[in-house]
Design a protein around this motif. Sequence first.
Motif: not given
Length: 391
Positions: A242-258
Amino acid sequence: LKNPPAPPGAVPAQRIRFEVAERRAVLDRVDSALATGHLTQGPQVARFEELARTWTGTGTAAVASGSAALEIALRVIGVAGRTVLVPVNTFFATAAAAVRAGADVRFVDIELAGLGMDPDALRDALDRHPDTAAVLPVHIGGIVAPSLDEVVALCRERSVPVVEDAAHAFGATLDGRPAGGFGRFGAFSFFPTKVAVSGEGGLLSAALPDDLEQVRRWRDHGKSAQGSTLHDRPGSNWRLSELHAAVGTVDLERFEHTLALRRALGVRYDALLADVPGLRPHALPAGAGGNYYKYLAYVDPEGPLDRALLKKRLRERHGVSLAGEVYDHLLCDHPYFGGGTDDGTSASASPGGPYERGRWFARHHIALPLYPSLTEAEQVRVVDALRDELS
């Protein structure tokens, strides 16, 4: 001075940046996991899988790493005691996953337009190895090669499953079709160097619900069902926390912009490099929507500097660090594989030796710094440094 000190404000090969609001979002999600005591396979992992489906077009299952994703897919297929074909130019983990799954690995040359597995070389390898259990094309540098369609068709004719090693290719497309949606499985990495990150983490995409159910059993020690204390296969701890997924979800939420930023940076490099002597950018093939995991270019083999010296001078004289290659050694040259070739002959170091196209690519490409926080001024600095050293 022969080697003057690098100017201040060096341009690094890689830079990961989470803004303050994004860091707070990660901390809030970690705090929620700690408060509930739900530290693995909980709501953050489920959210991570949901967000990833936007970019894979199929169902997904999160796992501990891209390497775990590959191995699980091959164990679901059942490759033990049979042959798995992989491109000769890829990261060691592609082949190592097949070895750990019990397969005998054989290598296939690449084609240079899209850096994918060469269909003619694959056809020959399939003829030589009729026991082939799976084929693992790799999307090098975030490019889904147009040759993949022919690779998939050849495998379909022989009923050989395809597992896409899409570790570089999250968000990349071919004719609008997403990486990870061409084969039976797509395997992704969210390691810190990748275009989307979770710290440590991986993902499998698959169209068949039963395949995803098998993945979920393998990733949780081979339990016969979720929550069961009975095990029907030798799985392992391949879970995403869950701790890694917490980072991953935030990064995926901005991925379109990335992804938009990475593509814009790639287009700007194209323009800036147009008049740099001794350097040829790798052109994206028609139909390939690259994610610019790497910005690849080729150094003139007749130029004044070899790659190692060029990298050294860029770093020491200009404060510019090039990214790592993809890759500088062919799999057949790694000591683990005996430094030999598929047919047992010596892996010649000459351009005309085995795997000629893979060897040429491994020797001549460089990868320029490219990440969302790279500024236009930094790109200009990179290009000016290249022009200065290659002129």
